[in-house]
Design a protein around this motif. Structure first.
Motif, PDB file in Angstrom:
ATOM      1  N   ARG A  33       0.814  -1.218   0.000  1.00  0.00           N
ATOM      2  CA  ARG A  33       0.000   0.000   0.000  1.00  0.00           C
ATOM      3  C   ARG A  33       0.847   1.267   0.000  1.00  0.00           C
ATOM      4  N   VAL A  34       2.123   1.148   0.368  1.00  0.00           N
ATOM      5  CA  VAL A  34       2.974   2.346   0.387  1.00  0.00           C
ATOM      6  C   VAL A  34       3.307   2.807  -1.032  1.00  0.00           C
ATOM      7  N   LEU A  35       3.087   1.935  -2.007  1.00  0.00           N
ATOM      8  CA  LEU A  35       3.390   2.302  -3.391  1.00  0.00           C
ATOM      9  C   LEU A  35       2.173   2.931  -4.042  1.00  0.00           C
ATOM     10  N   PRO A  36       2.381   3.984  -4.838  1.00  0.00           N
ATOM     11  CA  PRO A  36       1.255   4.589  -5.553  1.00  0.00           C
ATOM     12  C   PRO A  36       0.747   3.653  -6.642  1.00  0.00           C
ATOM     13  N   ASP A  37      -0.475   3.910  -7.084  1.00  0.00           N
ATOM     14  CA  ASP A  37      -1.096   3.052  -8.090  1.00  0.00           C
ATOM     15  C   ASP A  37      -0.275   2.975  -9.367  1.00  0.00           C
ATOM     16  N   GLU A  38       0.343   4.079  -9.751  1.00  0.00           N
ATOM     17  CA  GLU A  38       1.108   4.102 -10.996  1.00  0.00           C
ATOM     18  C   GLU A  38       2.257   3.116 -10.952  1.00  0.00           C
ATOM     19  N   ILE A  39       2.994   3.093  -9.821  1.00  0.00           N
ATOM     20  CA  ILE A  39       4.121   2.175  -9.705  1.00  0.00           C
ATOM     21  C   ILE A  39       3.634   0.738  -9.630  1.00  0.00           C
TER      22      ILE A  39
END
Length: 954
Positions: A33-39
């Protein structure tokens, strides 16, 4: 009243739903969840379907039981939203009906004359031209419907954001266009359409404004990709880019509409990141799709920072000058044709872009943004700004990133076609797309003959030299321009200064204006001046050059002492030595290859400590040097691209006639067979020459001492001494070199890529033994180990063979000026009855600087692939004259006699795969049907199968 109650109930229900809604993202993704949707989406696109399934299972492990139960029911997305995913969905279904830019600011012209085009637009600014395609058959026949009728089963190349290109039948692509709702639709962008559908080339012609193309001096298989068929549906297009090699382009639209956006050179568009590799200058662009850019970035631009724009209509041709950024969006299904070209306006820019180094490549595309703070002061002195303690020879590839993430206005950049920028630590430096300005950023500290060549260059180093030479010879009126380009790409001016110093020392005539450019395609500058041929050694750096000259001089001494007839077909050596630059002045130091010159002994530039032998830089010293560098990537070589102040040279008698490369297409079949016989005879003589004695103890000691150094790694196979009790020192050296080449073969083949099939690269480990000792252990018996080592030329190529005209009417034995010709068996057959058929005969073999010692089969590989171009008839003719065994059948162990180790074809194939040069690229270019091969054995049999029938007899 009723209405009010309904509204109240609806509002209450909405509030209650909101109260019970929960953001499911954190629970569903866990630590991800710490990663943004784009990544996350970028990561998912790199996974295989199986890995995606595994990831989904992992994500459910820590979910509450309620979610596990819910996962068995139809998916619900309550409590989840993603602006990133919504935008992607929107781009998949958005319509571009009203997306036209009718008030474009690209000039539109009609009936434009060639003079007007050169004066107002060529190399200066874009222009839309109407009427150039009015008489083309393609103007009426190039629609998706008519193309489908004529070419339903023809495969065209598809452009996609992947290094793996695919081909698709047009009927399948047509179906795809009708049903697709992709965010970034596939589109046809095929540079081989003329091969797939030759009739398409008859449907159009190059407009009169663009017919000057300097690449047209190259053969069709030599010139880089230059023409493309482009077909794409609505929303497809080409994202922001600068055309390869800084070439110019024209693009004619036959049906549909295209929206164009353009920026002048040096103005990186908003949202684009430029990566410039500081080792080889490779430039990579990170950019959004064309539709994404227009939807997400274009609205952020102030009016004074918007690109030059237009909507191209059917029948219109747009001209894009060298270096201009451009982005294209298809507003509906479109069909177009485009070509890139080189002319007098962009020739120097193309040559500049080919030059080794990195800084100038970034400047050409990203302007002064590619400079470090204060970098301009260093550039004015033509000096590199290298960070303290670092070097361009580091193992890691350093990259310079230039990213535009905010508007030009926010960056305090002034609007203008030259991209003038302030406020970035560069004072008032104004960028100018001018060749004199851009050439200041060339890396003059690197030797352009030995530096790494940019892998994204549209042609290679050898092809570049060939191109310049053909322009020099074929178009004398362009020589001043060609000379300027050669100075940019090859440092031709500096090499010209050096050869003049050699001429002055020996009182040779000074080079004439027409003799200024190095000849041929080799990696060492060669000059033909009056009756002399002067070669200055540069390939591989100073140490490699010394071994090249030393080995050649040692070999010629052997020829002289033995009075071998081979010496009659090698140009006579008139002088040799070392050219030294010291304190701004040149000094010529004669050297015959014996001993170690004082200037070398005192320089501390040689890695191997030589003992006092007759030829310390002869072939055995060269083999030890090969051992040190074997298996290393080019950028790890300590001498790669480094500029020295010393250059070995050799002067030989000039051969009259032409090199075989220039005559290949006009030789008769009889002449070709005659050449094969000649080469068989001369390689027979070469491989019979005795090899100089090595110093076995010293060689073994040097190898084993090197292997003990941690910095060199485990270079020597631990199993060698177990399999061969007491092999000769040179055998141990050979096997060690092969094993080092074996270690990185997979990465090397992967880097070379196309046309080598990926599925074969994956199987290379199963095909080649992990320890190459077994190839030599095949021949072990009580009295010998391995085959006999011989001198090998290693570089018998089409530009290293000289041929002389044989005049049918007037030639007599007395008129043959070179007495060596009377000694050759093949020339003796050129009597009065056969001269009418033979117009050319071979006279000399050139360039023995790559001489080595090894197996004779290594000489057959370049001969068969480059000179014979895979012609089995010529190979058989060669072997009939060669008459030496390539494999000692009588020494084979019974257990391997019928195995792959006993096949000559297997041995040849292994050497092809292990070769430092991209020999496999040549194989899969000559035998295109092998690109679908499923095993290396299939390739081996097709290419080298004829060798298995050869025994050889003296």
């Amino acid at each position: 009243m009723h209405s009010g109650v309904s509204n109240s109930n609806g509002k209450l229900q909405s509030e209650m739903s909101a109260a019970f809604m929960k953001d499911r993202r954190a629970d569903a993704l866990g630590d991800l969840r710490v990663l943004p949707d784009e990544i996350l989406c970028n990561i998912l696109t790199t996974l295989t379907p199986r890995d995606v399934a595994r990831l989904s299972c992992v994500s459910r492990l820590d979910m509450p039981q309620a979610y596990n139960e819910a996962s068995r029911r139809p998916l619900q997305f309550d409590g989840f939203n993603s602006l990133f995913l919504y935008r992607r969905l929107y781009r998949c279904y958005t319509s571009l009906n009203g997306f036209s830019f009718d008030n474009g600011n690209v000039e539109r012209r009609e009936n434009l004359s060639l003079e007007e085009f050169h004066k107002e637009y060529d190399g200066q600014k874009p222009v839309l031209i109407n009427g150039l395609a009015d008489n083309w058959p393609a103007r009426k026949s190039w629609t998706s419907e008519q193309l489908l009728l004529k070419y339903p089963d023809t495969k065209f190349r598809i452009s996609q954001r992947s290094s793996k290109k695919i081909n698709m039948k047009f009927k399948d692509y047509s179906s795809y266009m009708q049903i697709q709702h992709d965010e970034d639709p596939l589109y046809i962008f095929d540079d081989k359409f003329g091969e797939a559908a030759p009739d398409l080339l008859k449907d159009y012609s190059v407009p009169h404004l663009f017919q000057e193309d300097y690449f047209d001096v190259l053969d069709a298989d030599q010139r880089p990709p230059f023409r493309w068929l482009i077909i794409g549906p609505e929303r497809s297009g080409a994202s922001w880019h600068v055309d390869p090699g800084l070439t110019s382009a024209w693009n004619t639209l036959l049906c549909g509409r295209k929206r164009w956006a353009l920026y002048p050179p040096g103005r990186v568009p908003l949202g684009v990141t430029v990566h410039v590799n500081e080792d080889d200058g490779d430039v990579n662009i990170e950019t959004p799709t064309s539709l994404q850019w227009w939807l997400d970035f274009y609205p952020l631009l102030p009016d004074n920072d918007k690109p030059i724009e237009c909507t191209q209509l059917p029948g219109e041709t747009i001209y894009v000058p060298s270096g201009w950024w451009h982005c294209v969006l298809n507003l509906e299904t479109t069909v177009a044709v485009t070509q890139n070209y080189v002319n007098s306006k962009n020739f120097e820019f193309v040559c500049l872009d080919m030059a080794p180094g990195y800084r100038h490549k970034g400047i050409c595309r990203a302007g002064v943004l590619a400079l470090d703070d204060g970098g301009f002061e260093d550039v004015e002195k033509n000096a590199l700004d290298i960070e303290s303690g670092s070097s361009y020879l580091e193992l890691t590839r350093k990259e310079k990133r230039v990213k535009i993430c905010q508007s030009q206005e926010d960056r305090n950049c002034e609007n203008g076609t030259n991209g003038m920028c302030k406020g970035d630590g560069l004072g008032d430096l104004e960028y100018s797309y001018d060749i004199n300005f851009l050439s200041m950023f060339l890396d003059n500290e690197r030797d352009h003959y030995t530096s790494l060549w940019n892998p994204s260059n549209c042609i290679g180093q050898r092809e570049m030299r060939d191109w310049l030479w053909k322009l020099w010879v074929g178009r004398p009126g362009l020589r001043d321009l060609v000379w300027k380009g050669a100075c940019l790409a090859l440092n031709a001016g500096k090499w010209y200064e050096r050869v003049r110093e050699v001429c002055a020392f020996y009182e040779f005539p000074s080079p004439l204006h027409d003799e200024k450019l190095p000849v041929g395609t080799g990696s060492n500058p060669v000059y033909l001046i009056d009756d002399y041929a002067i070669k200055i050694f540069a390939e591989g750096g100073l140490e490699a050059s010394l071994y090249g000259l030393g080995t050649e001089l040692e070999f010629l001494n052997v020829l002289h002492n033995l009075n071998s007839s081979l010496k009659n077909y090698i140009p006579s050596v008139l002088a040799s030595g070392i050219l030294l630059l010291k304190n701004g002045s040149y000094k010529v130091l004669p050297w015959d290859g014996r001993g170690i010159p004082e200037v070398i002994a005192s320089s501390n530039l040689i890695s191997i400590k030589h003992k006092e032998v007759d030829y310390p830089f002869g072939v055995w010293g060269k083999k030890q040097f090969e051992y040190q560098t074997a298996g290393k990537p080019l950028h790890e070589s300590g001498s790669c691209g480094k500029s020295y102040s010393m250059w070995p040279y050799i002067v030989t008698k000039r051969c009259r006639g032409k090199i075989f490369a220039e005559l290949r297409d006009i030789l008769s079949s009889e002449d070709a067979l005659n050449l094969a016989s000649f080469l068989g005879e001369q390689l027979h003589n070469l491989h019979l020459l005795p090899v100089p004695c090595s110093s076995p103890n010293d060689t073994i000691q040097n190898v084993e001492e090197d292997c003990m150094q941690p910095s060199l790694g485990n270079r020597f196979s631990e199993n060698i001494t177990d399999k061969i009790d007491h092999p000769p020192a040179e055998r141990k050296l050979f096997i060690s070199i092969l094993n080092m080449q074996r270690k990185n073969v997979l990465s090397r083949l992967t880097e070379w890529g196309d046309p080598i099939p990926c599925k074969l690269i994956e199987k290379v480990d199963d095909y080649i033994p992990h320890d190459l000792t077994v190839l030599f252990d095949v021949f072990q018996n009580e009295t010998e180990v391995g085959t006999s080592c011989t001198w090998i030329h290693t570089d018998v190529m089409d530009d290293n063979i000289y041929m002389t005209s044989c005049c049918p009417a007037s030639l007599s034995e007395e008129s043959i000026s070179d007495p060596s010709q009377a000694d050759s068996t093949h020339v003796k057959t050129c009597n009065n009855s056969t001269r009418q058929k033979h117009s050319w005969y071979p006279s000399h073999i050139l360039d023995f600087s790559n001489l080595s010692i090894g197996e004779p089969i290594l000489d057959i590989i370049p001969l068969f692939l480059d000179v014979f171009r895979g012609d089995s008839h010529l190979l058989k003719q060669f072997l009939e004259s060669y008459r030496l065994p390539l494999l000692r059948k009588e020494s084979l162990k019974e257990s391997v006699e019928n195995s792959r180790f006993g096949r000559l074809s297997y041995r040849a194939m292994c050497y092809c795969i292990l070769h430092d040069e991209n020999v496999l690229g040549a194989i899969f270019s000559l035998w295109t049907e092998l690109r679908t091969a499923t095993s290396w054995e299939e390739v081996e049999e097709k290419v080298w199968g004829d060798l298995n029938n050869y025994t050889g007899s003296c």
